[in-house]
Design a protein around this motif. Structure first.
Motif, PDB file in Angstrom:
ATOM      1  N   SER A 136      28.561  11.729  82.255  1.00  0.00           N
ATOM      2  CA  SER A 136      29.357  11.816  81.042  1.00  0.00           C
ATOM      3  C   SER A 136      29.866  10.422  80.696  1.00  0.00           C
ATOM      4  O   SER A 136      29.909   9.544  81.557  1.00  0.00           O
ATOM      5  N   SER A 165      35.347  19.390  79.090  1.00  0.00           N
ATOM      6  CA  SER A 165      34.205  19.967  79.797  1.00  0.00           C
ATOM      7  C   SER A 165      33.000  19.038  79.744  1.00  0.00           C
ATOM      8  O   SER A 165      32.718  18.432  78.714  1.00  0.00           O
ATOM      9  N   GLN A 166      32.301  18.964  80.869  1.00  0.00           N
ATOM     10  CA  GLN A 166      31.103  18.137  80.967  1.00  0.00           C
ATOM     11  C   GLN A 166      29.855  19.027  80.899  1.00  0.00           C
ATOM     12  O   GLN A 166      29.965  20.235  80.729  1.00  0.00           O
ATOM     13  N   GLU A 167      28.702  18.421  81.085  1.00  0.00           N
ATOM     14  CA  GLU A 167      27.441  19.164  81.109  1.00  0.00           C
ATOM     15  C   GLU A 167      26.747  18.978  82.467  1.00  0.00           C
ATOM     16  O   GLU A 167      25.714  18.303  82.552  1.00  0.00           O
ATOM     17  N   TYR A 222      29.231  25.013  77.078  1.00  0.00           N
ATOM     18  CA  TYR A 222      29.763  23.942  77.927  1.00  0.00           C
ATOM     19  C   TYR A 222      30.503  24.460  79.164  1.00  0.00           C
ATOM     20  O   TYR A 222      30.890  23.686  80.027  1.00  0.00           O
TER      21      TYR A 222
END
Ligand code: T6T
Length: 315
Positions: A131, A264-266, A311
């Motif tokens: 990220s 929120s990340q992926e 997400y």
């Protein structure tokens, strides 16, 4: 011990099936070394990596230290280096202290791809997939500022200094807060990889600054500790809490009003792209040096929108 930690992480790797995948014979051998075992962010990352490895006909195994700890991850890296996988995807737990161990991997002929965290030394590793953590820190500050009406005292927590991701998140947070004259950062804390310690520290800050308006917990463990403190002190909703990540438990806490915002990340995508870069390197194809995956600020208002739902971390 390493075997125990690895076995644990395999057993609890989550709802993405077996620990390794193979499309039968001849597949490249990849190993993912997570920052810590049995943790929702890294479980999701493993699921993404595993699917992609299966799709591309590679074999993927996963190893992780039981705790976020340089000595423990070094042991894991040393044993992985000895097994000479074709490529290693690794999230180093410290951007400087893990440089030596990571060089053992390259020295033994494995291609190295950083996923999530990375080393300061940009000469090591072929690709970095993460990220934009500085941006994430800024987003956290903007989300918190909105929640507290742009004024009051705030604090920030990260596990330790020296972690590439959380260092950047704290820096981004401070950068943005400095642009809000009504907000004062009263405390920057590093409780280690220990939710109980984070709770104690937030308890202490709440006694010192009973008018504390907000907290930014820059990862899961500091978030867990902060939420527990607010519950104990009966300050839930009064002190606004923004956390990085979006595990099922964090989403539940957001819905319940314990947390006001999640960055929120992926992780699935980080795992997937890490495998793609490793396979590019092994196939003599061009490798992308730096890949930034997306981030989103999740609040109660957008939690149920389909754009945001994707997400939230699947396990
Ligand atoms: O926030 C993630 C990860 O991005 C970070 O590097 C370490 O903490 C987590 O794994 C969450 O606990």
């Amino acid at each position: 011990y390493v075997v125990v930690a690895a076995a644990l992480s395999l057993a609890l790797a989550g709802g993405c099936g077996n620990s390794s995948s193979s499309s039968g014979g001849g597949g490249k051998k990849l190993t993912l070394i997570q920052g810590i075992a049995n943790e929702p962010f890294y479980i999701s990352m493993y699921c993404g990596a595993k699917d992609e490895a299966a799709r591309l006909g590679a074999r993927l195994s996963v190893q992780a230290p039981a705790q976020w700890d340089v000595a423990q991850q070094t042991q894991v890296v040393t044993s992985v280096a000895a097994s000479r996988p074709d490529a290693v995807l690794i999230a180093p737990v410290d951007k400087d202290a893990m440089a030596g161990p990571v060089r053992q991997l390259t020295g033994n002929g494995s291609k190295v791809i950083f996923v999530d965290t990375e080393l300061s030394d940009q000469s090591v590793g072929l690709s970095r997939v993460s990220s934009d953590n500085r941006l994430g820190g800024r987003l956290a500050a903007q989300t918190l500022a909105k929640q507290i009406g742009d004024k009051g005292k705030v604090m920030v927590l990260a596990p330790t200094r020296g972690i590439a991701t959380t260092d950047d998140r704290v820096a981004g947070f401070k950068e943005e807060i400095a642009k809000h004259p009504g907000i004062t950062l009263v405390s920057e804390q590093y409780p280690g990889d220990d939710a109980g310690k984070a709770t104690e520290i937030v308890n202490g800050e709440l006694s010192k600054s009973p008018d504390l308006a907000g907290i930014f917990a820059s990862n899961l463990v500091t978030g867990e500790g902060s939420a527990a403190s607010l519950k104990q002190a009966k300050k839930v909703g009064k002190v606004k809490l923004i956390e990085f990540d979006a595990s099922p438990k964090q989403v539940e806490d957001l819905r319940a009003g314990t947390i006001q915002g999640l960055i929120s990340q992926e992780p699935l995508e980080i795992g997937r792209q890490g495998v793609d870069q490793a396979m590019n390197a092994l196939g003599g194809k061009p490798v992308t040096k730096h890949i930034q995956t997306r981030l989103v600020a999740v609040t109660k208002d957008n939690l149920d929108s389909p754009d945001v739902a994707k997400y939230l971390y699947k396990q």
